[in-house]
Write an enzyme that holds these catalytic residues in place. Structure first.
Site, mmCIF file in Angstrom:
data_model
loop_
_atom_site.group_PDB
_atom_site.id
_atom_site.type_symbol
_atom_site.label_atom_id
_atom_site.label_comp_id
_atom_site.label_asym_id
_atom_site.label_seq_id
_atom_site.Cartn_x
_atom_site.Cartn_y
_atom_site.Cartn_z
ATOM 1 N N CYS A 1 0.837 -1.205 0.000
ATOM 2 C CA CYS A 1 0.000 0.000 0.000
ATOM 3 C C CYS A 1 0.871 1.254 0.000
ATOM 4 O O CYS A 1 0.397 2.358 -0.241
ATOM 5 C CB CYS A 1 -1.024 -0.011 1.123
ATOM 6 N N CYS B 1 3.683 -29.754 -1.508
ATOM 7 C CA CYS B 1 3.644 -28.561 -0.647
ATOM 8 C C CYS B 1 4.379 -28.877 0.654
ATOM 9 O O CYS B 1 4.066 -29.857 1.324
ATOM 10 C CB CYS B 1 2.194 -28.165 -0.352
HETATM 11 ZN ZN LIG Z 1 -0.229 -26.695 1.087
#
Ligand SMILES: [Zn+2]
Length: 343
Positions: A185, A245
């Protein structure tokens, strides 16, 4: 027991009902970050009757916050109150029937477990991925749902993470973005309605989660641009997306297990740097006030001291943290801290 008059219209909504309302009243929420997103989230959840709302924020209120941070007013900025404290003061006037726990602190791997104690839900009012990845790790490890929310310019997005059911944030964003690679921002500005919309979407998810309406919870990444008049829903499914992941597939919680993190961090939306003291250091604000007063104007409230030295404003919290405004140069901020607060 009939639902309190305060919540009558909400409990009248058939998918929620009195049972849903009671479940919300038993809920404990940890809200991390009380800026543009966090103030709206806190407002909506306090009014909805969440039983216990713990609000954690590291910053204090300034006038440049007021166009978008809905719980704060001119008085908070003049007093320079910590955002968590100012938010709780306002929320107590809105709903005195809930428990509010303001925490003026910086969330890190060393304290997140304590702050998340008893939480049924974690909410993202932050402005940075380091904190979000930490929240993501804790949520997965402890099996706590959390709602990711973000806003910049006229753009916003939300995503609900149900550990073991939906993809997690790191499935979507595998690594920390390089510093300077994402807009903040500071560079892109921010429109209050965009923050209000993103937080309304996230608060809706929070109400579904707390009331136990699991089937109604969004499984999509929702993104919108108020200026370009676009809305997107991206279907998220575990499986291919989660494979590999580190967090939700391999169970490696790198951010939770990391050391304390960096000592100096540039704050989003501010020409400012936060400096954290070494472990165990607490500031003696009285002694600091005496030392700094001859150098320039010093103001105090029960939570922090503000002093202007060499063109920068130092806000020093009782836990020894300092936010140094007027520079985004971490080395300069660290030098000012060491000289005026003490290493
Ligand atoms: Zn994940």
């Amino acid at each position: 027991m009939p639902v309190a008059e305060r919540y009558a219209r909400q409990a009248l909504f058939p998918p929620l009902g009195e049972r849903g309302q009671e479940a919300i009243g038993r809920g404990t929420v940890l809200l991390v970050g009380c800026g543009a997103l966090g103030t709206h989230l806190a407002d909506l959840l306090a009014r909805a009757g969440v039983g216990r709302l713990r609000i954690l924020d590291r910053d204090f209120v300034e006038r440049s916050n007021l166009h978008r941070q809905s719980l704060f007013d001119e008085r908070d900025a003049v007093e320079g109150l910590p955002k968590a404290v100012a938010a709780a003061r306002r929320l107590r006037e809105i709903n005195p029937d809930i428990l509010l726990e303001p925490e003026a602190a910086h969330l890190d791997a060393g304290n997140i477990t304590r702050f998340a104690e008893g939480a049924d839900l974690l909410l993202d009012g932050t402005d940075n991925f380091e904190t979000r990845f930490l929240l993501n790790d804790l949520a997965l490890k402890r099996n706590i749902p959390w709602v990711y929310a973000a806003c910049i310019g006229a753009y916003g997005m939300t995503m609900t993470i149900l550990p073991g059911t939906t993809p997690c944030l790191r499935c979507l964003v595998p690594e920390l973005p390089a510093p300077g690679s994402v807009e903040t921002c500071d560079t892109a500005g921010i429109l209050a309605p965009a923050a209000a919309l993103a937080s309304a979407l996230a608060a809706g998810e929070a109400i579904k989660i707390l009331s136990g309406a699991r089937d109604a919870i969004s499984r999509d990444l929702v993104a919108f641009d108020l200026w370009a008049n676009t809305t997107q829903r991206l279907k998220l499914e575990r499986g291919a997306m989660s494979r590999g992941c580190p967090a939700c597939d391999q169970g490696r919680y790198e951010f939770l297990e990391a050391a304390q993190g960096t000592r100096a961090v540039t704050l989003c939306g501010r020409n400012a740097v936060q400096i954290r003291p070494g472990p165990g250091r607490i500031a003696d604000l009285d002694a600091l006030e005496r030392r700094l007063a001859p150098l320039g104007p010093v103001t105090r409230n029960p939570y922090l001291l503000r002093a202007t030295v060499e063109g920068c404003t130092l806000a020093i919290f009782a836990d020894g943290r300092a936010i140094i405004s007027g520079t985004s140069d971490e080395a300069r901020a660290r030098a000012l801290y060491d000289r005026f607060v003490g290493a």
